[in-house]
Structure formats: C-alpha cells, structure tokens
Design a protein around this motif. Structure first.
Motif: not given
Length: 344
Positions: A21-49
């Motif tokens: 998907a756009p912004g996803v450099l590496l998805g599932n299957g590795d030790d961690a995913a790699l995400l890259a927001p578009a230039p000039g944008r920041a990551l917004a991160v939220s968790s819910d249980m």
C-alpha cells in the motif's frame, strides 16, 4: 501431511500477500514493518484494546467484532484529520475456532481494504479474548486536529447522530424493548460504527480541535477543554433537536439526555472551529457526505491543572435562551468507565 498449527492458521487467515500500500515499504513477514509517510507529513499513531466483557459482549458476532476493532482505531485517526496507512493486530484467544477466526478476519480486513489500511504485523497468544490494534496514519503537522487547540469564540460542532449506539447496547442487554428498523439501526451503530475519516480529513486545516466520541459527548469534549484550558457552553435544545438520533429523542427525557450526552460508542467527531468559518465547515461536511450540527461555543476557562485531567466539569448546559438547562431526575452524565464490566 503435517497438521496446520493453530498460529499457522491465524497467520494464514489474517496475513495476505498483496501489493504494498502507499506508504508501506515493507509489510508483514519480517521482524518489523517499514512505513514511510509522504514528504511533509508526520505519522499519526494510536492504539486501542478491546476486551471481552468490558468493551464488547462475549457473544458478539465475530465479523462485527473484527469490523469494530479496526473502526474504533480508525476513528482516532479521523479525529486527527489523518489518512490511514497501516495497522498491527495483537490477538489473545481462549481457543482457536477456524470458522470464528475467518469471520473475524473478514470483518476487519473488509473495512481495512475500504480505507486503504494494510495489516503489516502483529502477535498472537492464548488467553482471555482480547484484541489490541495499533493504527498508523499520515497528516501534515500544521493541519493536524489536536485536542489542545480549541480557542475562545470557536463554535462546537458534532457529526452524525448521538445516543444511537447506547440505545443499541440497551437493546442487546435487555434494558429496553424496541423492534423494527429503528432497533436494527441502533444495533448496527453499536456493532459496526463507521469512522468519520472523510470528515476528519476535510476538516484538517479548517477546524481547530477535535476528538472522537467514544466515551460520551461530555467526556470527550471534556478532553478537548482540559487540554486547551477553556470551557464550553452547550445548547442542549439544539443538541437534542439536531444531533440526537430520532429514536433517542423519543425516549423518556432523562434517558434521552443520558444517551445523547454520555452514551458513548457513537464514534462521531466533536470539534471546534472559528465562528467565521461556519460556511466552510458546512461545505466540508457536504464533501464528506456527513451531517454536522452546531451545538455550542467555546468560552474562557481556568487553565487545566493537568492536560489529562477530567474536563467534563468545564461544560455548562444551557437552554435555547442561554439559561441553565433544567436536567430531569434520573439523568446519568458519567462517561464510559473502562473498569466497569458490561457483561458477565
């Protein structure tokens, strides 16, 4: 032939090989995913249980549970004006039921696909039924909707309708009796909320502050007020007339007010915007195909002692003439309590 292990099944059900998907450099299957927001944008991160018996009824349909588990996280991104990128899922199961698990995945991944939000990792374990999701989005920092940005003179707005999800819970728990389309709509609102992502993105850079209505209007508006060091005056007559669900307005007054002001689980947006931008707010709502109602205004208040303090006490409830609203006996205005069990 080797028998498929329980957690092999989980991985096979949830994790798919799909184009990045756009912004996803590496998805599932590795030790961690790699995400890259578009230039000039920041990551917004939220968790819910979501925990069985506290956030959902233990016998809820798995497809609805999968939908809601992701929807409540996407609602947090909507409240920031962010566009979804990806999410992770941590899942605790008392046992593995293949049919149940596939239905859960279908509900979750169908919503994810609708919003271009890729599942990029997670974890599984045995234990009481619990779903913990972390969602990642992107937003231009100057345009992000923040709780601490409300200003004196702002209008207070709310999207959609309020109280319908609380009515749905009352029906599922046997607190009230209602049948027909209104009952089905209320149950759907509770079990399959629609995150207001289009509205949040349309309001980015236009509104000042926002929060999603998860614990109840007063509680979630209170978070904005406490973080911003302001207070609010709400026109309860306008709120009931323009923002409360019609089937909620038809309930006894104390119940209607309790559901509209403190019902929770609506996952609408409460937000503040300059009074001079009313036409622009309405235009944004039209573009997002989401109704909004103006229900009050931001006024001066004492600075918060702590940014996470309970701010519900900063809300003054007024009638259409600006007088204190006479609450009927039996009104319950406390928001959702995460340490109160909803089902045995």
């Amino acid at each position: 032939m080797r028998r498929m292990g329980e957690f092999d099944l989980i991985r096979r059900v949830f994790f798919r090989t799909t184009p990045a998907a756009p912004g996803v450099l590496l998805g599932n299957g590795d030790d961690a995913a790699l995400l890259a927001p578009a230039p000039g944008r920041a990551l917004a991160v939220s968790s819910d249980m979501l925990v069985a018996g506290r956030h959902f009824l233990p016998d809820v349909a798995p497809q609805a549970l999968g939908h809601k588990a992701l929807a409540v996280n996407l609602s947090d991104l909507a409240a920031m004006g962010a566009r979804p990128l990806a999410f992770t899922l941590a899942l605790a199961l008392p046992r593995v039921d293949e049919a149940w698990l596939r239905a859960l995945a279908e509900g979750m991944l169908t919503l994810a696909d609708a919003h271009g939000c890729a599942l990029v990792g997670g974890d599984t374990t045995a234990g009481p039924l619990t779903l913990a999701l972390t969602v990642f989005g992107e937003v231009e920092p100057p345009r992000a909707l923040r709780r601490d940005a409300a200003r004196v003179g702002d209008d207070v707005w709310v999207s959609g309708v309020l109280g319908r999800a609380r009515l749905g819970l009352a029906l599922l728990c046997g607190e009230l009796a209602l049948s027909g389309p209104a009952a089905e709509t209320a149950r759907t609102q509770l079990l399959r909320p629609l995150p207001r992502l289009a509205l949040g993105q349309a309001l980015a850079g236009l509104a000042h502050a926002a929060a999603d209505v998860s614990d109840g209007l007063l509680a979630d508006l209170g978070h904005i007020l406490a973080a911003s060091g302001v207070a609010a005056e709400l026109d309860v007559d306008a709120l009931l007339r323009e923002a409360a669900a019609p089937e909620v307005r038809a309930l006894p007054p104390a119940t209607a007010l309790s559901y509209a002001l403190a019902g929770g689980d609506d996952y609408e947006l409460v937000f503040t915007a300059p009074a001079a931008r009313r036409d622009a707010v309405q235009a944004a709502a039209v573009r997002a195909a989401t109704p909004v109602a103006r229900i009050g205004r931001i006024v001066a208040g004492a600075p918060a002692q702590h940014p996470l303090a309970d701010g519900a006490g900063r809300v003054r409830l007024l009638d259409a003439h600006g007088r204190p609203y006479p609450l009927p006996d039996g009104v319950r205005l406390a928001g959702f309590d995460h340490f109160a069990t909803i089902a045995a």
